[in-house]
Scaffold this active site. Structure first.
Site, short mmCIF file in Angstrom:
data_model
loop_
_atom_site.label_atom_id
_atom_site.label_comp_id
_atom_site.label_asym_id
_atom_site.label_seq_id
_atom_site.Cartn_x
_atom_site.Cartn_y
_atom_site.Cartn_z
N ASP A 9 0.87 -1.19 0.00
CA ASP A 9 0.00 0.00 0.00
C ASP A 9 0.90 1.23 0.00
OD1 ASP A 9 -3.26 0.38 1.29
OD2 ASP A 9 -1.97 2.07 0.68
N ASP A 10 0.46 2.27 -0.72
CA ASP A 10 1.29 3.47 -0.78
C ASP A 10 1.06 4.38 0.42
OD1 ASP A 10 -1.28 3.76 -1.98
OD2 ASP A 10 -0.71 5.80 -2.54
N MET A 55 -5.27 1.20 -5.76
CA MET A 55 -4.88 2.56 -6.15
C MET A 55 -3.50 2.92 -5.63
SD MET A 55 -7.54 4.28 -7.56
CE MET A 55 -7.61 5.95 -6.89
N ASP A 329 9.04 -71.13 -5.52
CA ASP A 329 10.02 -70.77 -6.56
C ASP A 329 9.64 -71.50 -7.84
OD1 ASP A 329 13.32 -69.86 -6.61
OD2 ASP A 329 12.55 -71.21 -8.17
N ASN A 337 12.92 -68.02 -19.61
CA ASN A 337 13.54 -66.76 -20.06
C ASN A 337 14.37 -66.98 -21.31
OD1 ASN A 337 12.79 -64.59 -18.49
ND2 ASN A 337 14.25 -65.06 -16.86
N ASP A 346 8.53 -62.16 -17.71
CA ASP A 346 7.77 -61.24 -16.87
C ASP A 346 6.27 -61.55 -16.91
OD1 ASP A 346 10.02 -59.97 -16.10
OD2 ASP A 346 9.59 -58.05 -17.07
N GLU A 372 12.20 -64.88 -8.95
CA GLU A 372 11.06 -65.74 -9.23
C GLU A 372 10.68 -66.52 -7.97
OE1 GLU A 372 14.19 -67.73 -8.97
OE2 GLU A 372 13.05 -69.22 -10.15
P1 GH3 Z 1 15.13 -73.86 -10.25
O1 GH3 Z 1 14.08 -74.80 -10.68
O2 GH3 Z 1 16.25 -74.51 -9.56
O3 GH3 Z 1 14.53 -72.75 -9.44
O4 GH3 Z 1 15.72 -73.23 -11.57
P2 GH3 Z 1 15.57 -71.77 -12.09
O5 GH3 Z 1 15.99 -71.69 -13.50
O6 GH3 Z 1 14.18 -71.27 -11.82
O7 GH3 Z 1 16.50 -70.95 -11.11
P3 GH3 Z 1 17.70 -69.99 -11.35
O8 GH3 Z 1 17.95 -69.37 -9.98
O9 GH3 Z 1 18.86 -70.67 -12.01
O10 GH3 Z 1 17.19 -68.90 -12.33
C1 GH3 Z 1 16.24 -67.95 -11.99
C2 GH3 Z 1 16.04 -67.06 -13.18
O11 GH3 Z 1 15.01 -66.09 -12.94
C3 GH3 Z 1 17.26 -66.31 -13.54
C4 GH3 Z 1 16.79 -64.86 -13.71
O12 GH3 Z 1 17.24 -64.30 -14.92
C5 GH3 Z 1 15.31 -64.98 -13.75
N1 GH3 Z 1 14.67 -63.81 -13.21
C6 GH3 Z 1 14.82 -63.23 -12.00
N2 GH3 Z 1 14.04 -62.14 -11.89
C7 GH3 Z 1 13.36 -62.00 -13.06
C8 GH3 Z 1 12.42 -61.06 -13.55
O13 GH3 Z 1 12.01 -60.10 -12.90
N3 GH3 Z 1 11.93 -61.25 -14.80
C9 GH3 Z 1 12.35 -62.30 -15.58
N4 GH3 Z 1 11.82 -62.42 -16.80
N5 GH3 Z 1 13.26 -63.18 -15.13
C10 GH3 Z 1 13.76 -63.05 -13.90
MG MG Z 2 13.43 -71.08 -9.91
#
Ligand code: GH3
Ligand code: MG
Length: 456
Positions: A9-10, A55, A329, A337, A346, A372
């Protein structure tokens, strides 16, 4: 709530008066005597709100406001124009220059504090939002469709007013901005259904049969409407009613006779506030979810699992001796893979997570433990039932091959599962995980596609 307020304000007396009033309410006050000085202070000090006289010799308030809006460094700072009482057209000019609100001279305490608080609340919300958004960006989190200015499109307001002509008039004033439904509370209560769909309540405090303040207080204490802003219509000079309304948690008020520009400006500001707050809550929820879950499978991540297990195993939990844990597992996942590619791998993980979720109860917690490897925690569950669930899951994987976009033929997948239960001797998350892992090892050694348990 405290905030830094810049008073421009002035006239020295005006500055001193506002400074004294605001300081007495513990606001931190900065001052400027002309437009140029105001822009300098804003640039250097980044106040939370600007009270701007219209103003002033040289650069007038409208021009200062336009420049505040044009500068990205200050565009978000709320501006309140302080206008002379007999100049209603100043309000329109102020709105066009980008002002958020108005006060008329001589400035009264109640409107001053109400306006300043309401706008500072909005600004703090927006500051918080901007900070979270930049934190999210630093973490590589994409909140893309939830950034930038909020839209107030498709907003709905419920007007509670039993005087038909006033209701019609308000509806006309706000028609371009928001859809206005009217409830005349003839029965003494709000009878409009689905109150949660409204972005704003506008409530008359001069209703014939009902105490408007009671309605406000009811809306504030109801879960579904507690975050919805309330704008009350008060009779001129009824400061007492207005103060009580603000105490109840009403977000803003407007005095009769209602000025259309003022009503539009306040409605806009309340709607923006509402939408910002809603977005802030959504973003928070989203970032919490992202912090807790795994992107590929949507299951909880290992970090979350650890804290959950620690809670379960705390000595305060008398059920901790009856927790079963499945460690799973995928078998020969590396081959999947290698054969179909990582993206297909995946997809398998994603589908496996779905089958886990389909086979467990709502109270069980499934998490991705590692690549996995997956874990299911089952509270108050003995080995027999855990085995039953694990077997069912193992079969649901082995018996129905996985459809994957990268492969014409469905893929055969199997899983090995180890189970452990806490019992009397195994009351720590580490011991439980180690035991389940041991059982899993046995399942793998025993030929895979198997469920093995470790006795207590
Ligand atoms: P096992 O029956 O003794 O468990 O054999 P495996 O082949 O499942 O086990 P290993 O530990 O040799 O391999 C696991 C694989 O999982 C290796 C890795 O590249 C893959 N992996 C781990 N995380 C991911 C992921 O987020 N996405 C994908 N596509 N693959 C994954
Ligand atoms: Mg495995």
């Amino acid at each position: 709530m405290t905030a830094r307020v810049l008073v421009v304000d002035d006239v020295v007396q005006n500055v001193k008066l506002l400074e004294a009033k605001l300081s007495s309410e513990y606001f931190d006050v900065l001052t400027a005597m002309n437009g140029e000085e105001a822009l300098e202070v804003i640039d250097k000090e980044q106040p939370d709100i600007v009270l701007l006289d219209v103003m002033m010799p040289g650069m007038d308030g409208f021009e200062v406001c336009r420049r505040i809006r044009e500068n990205p460094k200050s565009a978000h700072i709320p501006v309140v124009m302080v206008t002379a009482l007999d100049q209603p057209k100043d309000r329109v000019a102020g709105l066009e220059a980008g002002a958020d609100d108005f006060l008329t001279k001589p400035v009264q305490d109640t409107p001053l504090f109400a306006r300043v608080r309401s706008l500072v609340r909005l600004k703090m919300l927006m500051d918080e939002l901007r900070m979270r958004e930049s934190t999210g960006e630093n973490f590589g989190v994409n909140l893309s469709n939830e950034t930038g200015p909020v839209s107030i499109a498709n907003a709905k307001a419920l007007l509670i007013e039993d005087y038909g002509r006033v209701a019609d008039r308000i509806g006309r004033y706000l028609g371009d901005l928001v859809q206005v439904d009217v409830d005349d509370v003839e029965s003494g209560e709000i009878t409009t259904p689905n109150l949660e769909k409204y972005d704003l309540f506008i409530i008359s405090l001069s209703l014939k049969n009902v105490d408007g303040l009671r309605l406000c207080s009811l809306l504030r204490s109801t879960e579904k409407t507690r975050h919805t802003p309330i704008l009350v219509l008060v009779d001129e000079g009824d400061d007492n009613q207005m103060v009580r309304a603000m105490e109840i948690g009403v977000t803003d008020y407007i005095t009769r006779p209602i000025d259309s520009n003022e009503l539009v400006a306040r409605t806009k500001s309340q709607l923006r506030q509402k939408r910002y707050a809603a977005r802030l809550r959504r973003n928070m929820k989203k970032s919490m979810e992202m912090a807790m879950t795994d992107a590929v499978t949507g299951l909880y991540n290992r970090h979350f699992l650890s804290s959950h297990l620690d809670n379960l195993m705390s000595p305060d939990n008398d059920k901790r001796s009856n927790v079963s844990l499945l460690m799973m597992d995928l078998d020969h996942f590396k081959i999947i893979n290698d054969t179909y590619g990582h993206a297909s791998g995946d997809e398998v993980l994603h589908e496996f997570a779905k089958r886990i979720s389909n086979n467990i109860r709502g109270i069980d917690l499934a998490a991705r433990f590692g690549g996995e490897e997956f874990v299911v925690v089952m509270n108050e569950t003995d080995l027999e039932f855990a085995y039953f669930v694990a077997e069912r899951l193992r079969r649901s994987v082995a018996e129905v091959p996985f459809e994957i976009s990268g492969s014409e033929e469905p893929i055969n997948v199997t899983v090995s599962i180890g189970i452990a239960r806490t019992g009397e001797s195994r009351q720590s998350s580490t011991k439980l995980l180690v035991a389940a892992d041991e059982a899993l090892y046995q399942a793998k050694n025993g030929g895979r596609n198997k469920v093995c348990t470790i006795e207590d």
